[in-house]
Design a protein around this motif. Sequence first.
Motif, mmCIF file in Angstrom:
data_model
loop_
_atom_site.group_PDB
_atom_site.id
_atom_site.type_symbol
_atom_site.label_atom_id
_atom_site.label_comp_id
_atom_site.label_asym_id
_atom_site.label_seq_id
_atom_site.Cartn_x
_atom_site.Cartn_y
_atom_site.Cartn_z
ATOM 1 N N PRO A 72 0.827 -1.205 0.000
ATOM 2 C CA PRO A 72 0.000 0.000 0.000
ATOM 3 C C PRO A 72 0.867 1.263 0.000
ATOM 4 O O PRO A 72 1.893 1.313 0.690
ATOM 5 C CB PRO A 72 -0.804 -0.124 1.297
ATOM 6 C CG PRO A 72 -0.941 -1.591 1.490
ATOM 7 C CD PRO A 72 0.373 -2.171 1.025
ATOM 8 N N PRO A 73 0.493 2.277 -0.766
ATOM 9 C CA PRO A 73 1.329 3.470 -0.886
ATOM 10 C C PRO A 73 1.522 4.183 0.440
ATOM 11 O O PRO A 73 0.629 4.181 1.297
ATOM 12 C CB PRO A 73 0.556 4.346 -1.873
ATOM 13 C CG PRO A 73 -0.864 3.875 -1.759
ATOM 14 C CD PRO A 73 -0.769 2.404 -1.499
ATOM 15 N N TYR A 81 -3.681 2.277 2.731
ATOM 16 C CA TYR A 81 -2.513 3.137 2.577
ATOM 17 C C TYR A 81 -1.747 3.185 3.893
ATOM 18 O O TYR A 81 -2.244 2.741 4.934
ATOM 19 C CB TYR A 81 -2.896 4.542 2.110
ATOM 20 C CG TYR A 81 -3.834 5.314 3.023
ATOM 21 C CD1 TYR A 81 -3.386 5.879 4.223
ATOM 22 C CD2 TYR A 81 -5.165 5.524 2.661
ATOM 23 C CE1 TYR A 81 -4.233 6.609 5.036
ATOM 24 C CE2 TYR A 81 -6.027 6.244 3.469
ATOM 25 C CZ TYR A 81 -5.558 6.791 4.658
ATOM 26 O OH TYR A 81 -6.403 7.502 5.473
ATOM 27 N N ILE A 82 -0.544 3.689 3.824
ATOM 28 C CA ILE A 82 0.313 3.857 4.995
ATOM 29 C C ILE A 82 0.585 5.348 5.159
ATOM 30 O O ILE A 82 0.815 6.049 4.162
ATOM 31 C CB ILE A 82 1.641 3.096 4.818
ATOM 32 C CG1 ILE A 82 1.389 1.590 4.701
ATOM 33 C CG2 ILE A 82 2.612 3.389 5.962
ATOM 34 C CD1 ILE A 82 2.581 0.808 4.185
ATOM 35 N N LEU A 83 0.555 5.859 6.368
ATOM 36 C CA LEU A 83 0.877 7.262 6.596
ATOM 37 C C LEU A 83 2.245 7.406 7.255
ATOM 38 O O LEU A 83 2.563 6.699 8.219
ATOM 39 C CB LEU A 83 -0.171 7.920 7.492
ATOM 40 C CG LEU A 83 -1.551 8.209 6.894
ATOM 41 C CD1 LEU A 83 -2.392 9.009 7.878
ATOM 42 C CD2 LEU A 83 -1.439 8.953 5.566
ATOM 43 N N VAL A 92 2.444 -2.155 8.699
ATOM 44 C CA VAL A 92 3.525 -2.004 7.727
ATOM 45 C C VAL A 92 4.286 -3.315 7.572
ATOM 46 O O VAL A 92 4.605 -3.747 6.449
ATOM 47 C CB VAL A 92 4.483 -0.873 8.152
ATOM 48 C CG1 VAL A 92 5.740 -0.863 7.276
ATOM 49 C CG2 VAL A 92 3.781 0.482 8.063
ATOM 50 N N LEU A 93 4.584 -3.960 8.691
ATOM 51 C CA LEU A 93 5.298 -5.247 8.646
ATOM 52 C C LEU A 93 4.512 -6.284 7.848
ATOM 53 O O LEU A 93 5.069 -6.994 7.007
ATOM 54 C CB LEU A 93 5.546 -5.751 10.069
ATOM 55 C CG LEU A 93 6.614 -5.031 10.888
ATOM 56 C CD1 LEU A 93 6.577 -5.501 12.340
ATOM 57 C CD2 LEU A 93 7.995 -5.280 10.313
ATOM 58 N N ILE A 94 3.217 -6.359 8.092
ATOM 59 C CA ILE A 94 2.381 -7.345 7.388
ATOM 60 C C ILE A 94 2.340 -7.038 5.896
ATOM 61 O O ILE A 94 2.490 -7.931 5.053
ATOM 62 C CB ILE A 94 0.963 -7.364 7.991
ATOM 63 C CG1 ILE A 94 1.013 -7.899 9.432
ATOM 64 C CG2 ILE A 94 0.018 -8.201 7.138
ATOM 65 C CD1 ILE A 94 -0.291 -7.765 10.192
ATOM 66 N N PHE A 95 2.134 -5.771 5.558
ATOM 67 C CA PHE A 95 2.061 -5.388 4.146
ATOM 68 C C PHE A 95 3.354 -5.721 3.399
ATOM 69 O O PHE A 95 3.330 -6.260 2.290
ATOM 70 C CB PHE A 95 1.794 -3.886 4.018
ATOM 71 C CG PHE A 95 0.387 -3.474 4.352
ATOM 72 C CD1 PHE A 95 -0.696 -4.252 3.983
ATOM 73 C CD2 PHE A 95 0.139 -2.283 5.028
ATOM 74 C CE1 PHE A 95 -1.998 -3.864 4.279
ATOM 75 C CE2 PHE A 95 -1.146 -1.886 5.326
ATOM 76 C CZ PHE A 95 -2.226 -2.679 4.956
ATOM 77 N N ARG A 96 4.483 -5.415 4.030
ATOM 78 C CA ARG A 96 5.757 -5.547 3.324
ATOM 79 C C ARG A 96 6.311 -6.970 3.347
ATOM 80 O O ARG A 96 7.129 -7.336 2.495
ATOM 81 C CB ARG A 96 6.767 -4.531 3.876
ATOM 82 C CG ARG A 96 6.399 -3.110 3.449
ATOM 83 C CD ARG A 96 7.183 -2.026 4.125
ATOM 84 N NE ARG A 96 8.611 -2.098 3.861
ATOM 85 C CZ ARG A 96 9.480 -1.163 4.249
ATOM 86 N NH1 ARG A 96 9.049 -0.093 4.902
ATOM 87 N NH2 ARG A 96 10.759 -1.297 3.997
#
Length: 543
Positions: A373-374, A404-406, A495-499
């Motif tokens: 996610p951006p 998305y990520i902030l 973030v960890l899960i997404f990446r």
Amino acid sequence: MISNEKGLSSVKIIFICIGSDIQSIGFRKMASLARSIHPHVEVGYIVIANPYAHINVFQKSGEVKFELLENDLEKISAHLAKAYMVCFSSMTMYAKLTKEIITKIRSVNEKTFIVWGGIHPIVHPEDAIRSADAICVGEGESAFKEFLLSFRNGNDYTGTRNFWFNIKGKVIKNNFLSLHNGEDMNNFPLPLYAEDELVYERNKGFMPLDFSKYISYNSLTYNTIWSIGCPYKCIYCSNSKFIENDGNYRKVRYPSVDYVISEIKSVLKKHAHLSTIVFHDDSFMAIPINQLREFAKKWKNEIGLPFCVLGIIPSFVERDKIELLIWAGMYRVRMGIQSGSNRILKFYKRPNKPGLIERAAASINEFADYMVPPGYDIIVDCPIETREDVIDTLDMLYRLPRPYILNIFALRVIPNTVLSNELSKLGVSHPGIESNDFTYITPTLANVMVHLLAVLRPPKKMYEFLLKYIKVSTKEQLKYPLTLHTLRLVILIKVLIFRMRFMDFPGLPGKMNFLVWKLGIVRFWQVKILKRSSRILVKLDSR
């Protein structure tokens, strides 16, 4: 010192970068250039705590300090004072520490010639020149080469453009050179990487920056820049000072595709474990599509690694460019939004047509199946924000397509920039980027909601109820530090899960990531799993 004794080809010069990591992209370019001119250049890094490292989420906001103990300052200065010339590179947040080290060096060896480059001397030359014998106030490659050759050969170097000199308290200010063009950049040596470097270890001294330390600092990642320049002139950014010096800095300039491909090939020969390349350009998407098409084809055929683009501005987001780069291997992007308020964006002098941010986000979101996610940058705690400005930002975040990520930053003032001057005119005092608490985010309800929206979109009624209690950060109000800290932890987990889907493990120890690579898991996943998940883009293979 205006001229020197001749025969300085054998003297020792030390290049030293003070920062939060060993990425130091611009510094590595300059160090490589220096070694191509002078045979005795030592290169070292002084790594201070990284305020934005994922591991710091376990600390309270603003707790990261940029200081060294007296014992470390003495060890550093004793080592650097042995050199005939020491060339520093640092940003403004490390300017105070740089000046402390320079003072210590002079107490040991007053004859050591001090050169200071990097962003701080460009942004605030009047401050930097008080501590150094010479500062670089513009692009360094051509200027430093001219200066060093004159200095080494015993000639008068004080007329070198892009440089200021402090000669026994008298400051000599020279004009600027023209900015480098693409052909100039093609002729620069490749950035220094894994070539006889040192890194300072606290209580120990300067130690070899060997393979193990590269793994610890950089994990499986290589960081670089293809293009320089930014079309925007945001007043909070150091780029505004670069543009003030030369308006052509707004033009995006870059070397050839072959140059950047050769750079990546050269580092892969040294470190075959590198599995992700990160581009830190200010405006990667502003590169014309013909160049991006050439880049995409050569990258896919000759490099074949996933890459990230961390410099995207909304005005240059185009669907065709995104699709092309994803086909080549792009899996993560980061775009600056900064605020949802047109009034605040106008104050920042940041271009924003109605619907621009939403359209750019929608274009990126169209490829959500093929990317992390951006990441969107948001600035909070602006001292001139009204309640309506804050709500405009929250409303925009509520509407943006998910996920998305902030990346949430508290506004901090870089001295001597347009922002600094504008706030002074308004009589507004606000913390500077050099302050120890520059990462501190005020735990107001508004900022808690920004973090909450980075995690989920609450029900409309709940959202509207919370909006009733929003206040600007400068007003007295209840604070929610525990809630804010908890949400920061949740964001990190997301973030960890997404990446992890892309075998990207932020925050995990580099040696653990290396073990995953060594077992072949990273390459298997990239080649077999991700390739299958991207079949929709196979049509581009025939273009």
